[in-house]
Design a protein around this motif. Structure first.
Motif, PDB file in Angstrom:
ATOM      1  N   HIS A  39       0.703  -1.223   0.003  1.00 14.46           N
ATOM      2  CA  HIS A  39       0.121  -0.147   0.087  1.00 14.46           C
ATOM      3  C   HIS A  39       0.745   1.342  -0.137  1.00 14.46           C
ATOM      4  O   HIS A  39       0.340   2.345  -0.175  1.00 14.46           O
ATOM      5  CB  HIS A  39      -0.784   0.018   1.118  1.00 14.46           C
ATOM      6  CG  HIS A  39      -0.129   0.127   2.533  1.00 14.46           C
ATOM      7  ND1 HIS A  39       0.216  -0.836   3.131  1.00 14.46           N
ATOM      8  CD2 HIS A  39       0.267   1.414   3.165  1.00 14.46           C
ATOM      9  CE1 HIS A  39       0.856  -0.426   4.167  1.00 14.46           C
ATOM     10  NE2 HIS A  39       0.881   0.871   4.533  1.00 14.46           N
ATOM     11  N   ASP A  40       2.202   1.208   0.498  1.00 12.61           N
ATOM     12  CA  ASP A  40       2.970   2.121   0.423  1.00 12.61           C
ATOM     13  C   ASP A  40       3.884   2.352  -0.803  1.00 12.61           C
ATOM     14  O   ASP A  40       4.885   1.419  -1.051  1.00 12.61           O
ATOM     15  CB  ASP A  40       3.982   2.107   1.568  1.00 12.61           C
ATOM     16  CG  ASP A  40       4.901   3.022   1.726  1.00 12.61           C
ATOM     17  OD1 ASP A  40       4.990   4.323   1.130  1.00 12.61           O
ATOM     18  OD2 ASP A  40       6.096   2.989   2.349  1.00 12.61           O
ATOM     19  N   CYS A  41       3.418   3.050  -1.735  1.00 12.61           N
ATOM     20  CA  CYS A  41       4.127   3.202  -3.120  1.00 12.61           C
ATOM     21  C   CYS A  41       5.356   4.108  -3.075  1.00 12.61           C
ATOM     22  O   CYS A  41       6.296   3.970  -3.887  1.00 12.61           O
ATOM     23  CB  CYS A  41       3.127   3.685  -3.961  1.00 12.61           C
ATOM     24  SG  CYS A  41       2.741   5.448  -4.114  1.00 12.61           S
ATOM     25  N   GLY A  42       5.595   4.860  -1.966  1.00 10.86           N
ATOM     26  CA  GLY A  42       6.799   5.610  -2.124  1.00 10.86           C
ATOM     27  C   GLY A  42       6.626   7.096  -2.607  1.00 10.86           C
ATOM     28  O   GLY A  42       5.243   7.586  -2.887  1.00 10.86           O
ATOM     29  N   ALA A  43       7.680   7.348  -3.247  1.00 10.77           N
ATOM     30  CA  ALA A  43       7.767   8.816  -4.133  1.00 10.77           C
ATOM     31  C   ALA A  43       7.020   8.392  -5.610  1.00 10.77           C
ATOM     32  O   ALA A  43       7.106   7.181  -6.095  1.00 10.77           O
ATOM     33  CB  ALA A  43       9.004   9.218  -4.452  1.00 10.77           C
TER      34      ALA A  43
END
Length: 257
Positions: A39-43
């Motif tokens: 769920h955490d795509c980053g930049a």
């Protein structure tokens, strides 16, 4: 006499072959962490996601380390999210020589997207440098949800003293130099952002030399396009391996282990 001659020739051949193969890395385990995931795509910029880029580079890095004889373990080999403690706990549980976390950088100011670029390598340390603090804050956001300011300071202060920081600093310098030398052999305009201290919490938990490599700015058009080129990823991977090898060789020369 003839048998002695053959024996000596055999020993000379073995010595030459061993020298060409380089040092034995079979006991050297490297843990590589592809940042973000799930769920955490980053930049995110122009449809490109940090989590996808760093996983691509991590897999190339795994292949290059293995080619050089290292044992390698990935904290994630697919699109999944890992909590902060899980990433570093793996490195400690497996007694890795080094822990390397791979990330891509970004800035929020759209007016400076094309002005800011470069490859940077970080080791854990507090810093007064505003830019390093901003980079760390962005990367820390996803792994420290819910943690208050006091607990964050306690986490950092608990590990800022001791040999790990000194060794991580040395590792960061060797890896940054290795990357830039390798990348500049084909991409001469790649910008060298240097080796720097910053309070990255993903580096806190590992009780061994640990670094975080920001492979470039996904918000910079030229660098973003380049980062998704397979050959450019190959050069970054080769440079990291060369830097780690130099660090471990120097450490072995200094300590004997």
């Amino acid at each position: 006499m003839r048998y002695i001659k053959y024996f000596l020739l055999g020993m000379i051949t073995l010595f030459i072959v061993s020298g060409c193969m380089g040092p034995d890395r079979s006991n050297d385990l490297v843990v590589i962490d592809a940042g973000h995931g799930g769920h955490d795509c980053g930049a995110l910029c122009a449809g490109k996601q940090e989590k996808d880029l760093v996983l691509q580079i991590t897999k190339k890095l795994q292949k290059e380390f293995k080619r050089k004889g290292y044992r390698v373990y990935l904290t994630r080999g697919r699109d999944m999210f890992l909590k902060l403690g899980e990433r570093t706990r793996i490195a400690d549980r497996m007694d890795a020589k080094v822990f390397i976390s791979i990330h891509a950088n970004a800035i929020a100011d759209k007016s400076r997207f094309e002005a800011v670029e470069g490859i940077e390598t970080y080791f854990l340390q507090k810093t007064r440098d505003a830019r390093s603090q901003r980079v760390a804050a962005r990367e820390n956001a996803s792994v420290l949800q819910g943690a208050d300011a006091l607990s964050k300071d306690v986490i950092i202060d608990s590990v800022l003293n001791g040999p790990k920081i000194v060794e991580s600093n040395k590792l960061a310098i060797d890896v940054q130099n290795g990357i830039m030398k390798q990348v500049h052999s084909r991409y001469r305009d790649a910008r060298n952002g240097g080796a720097k201290p910053a309070p990255f919490y993903v580096l806190v938990g590992a009780s061994r030399p640990s670094i975080l490599v920001e492979v470039g700015y996904i918000t910079n058009t030229k660098e973003r396009k380049r980062l998704f080129i397979s050959d450019y990823q190959d050069q970054i991977a080769k440079g990291i391996v060369k830097g780690v090898s130099r660090y471990l060789d120097n450490r072995k020369a200094d300590t004997g282990v």
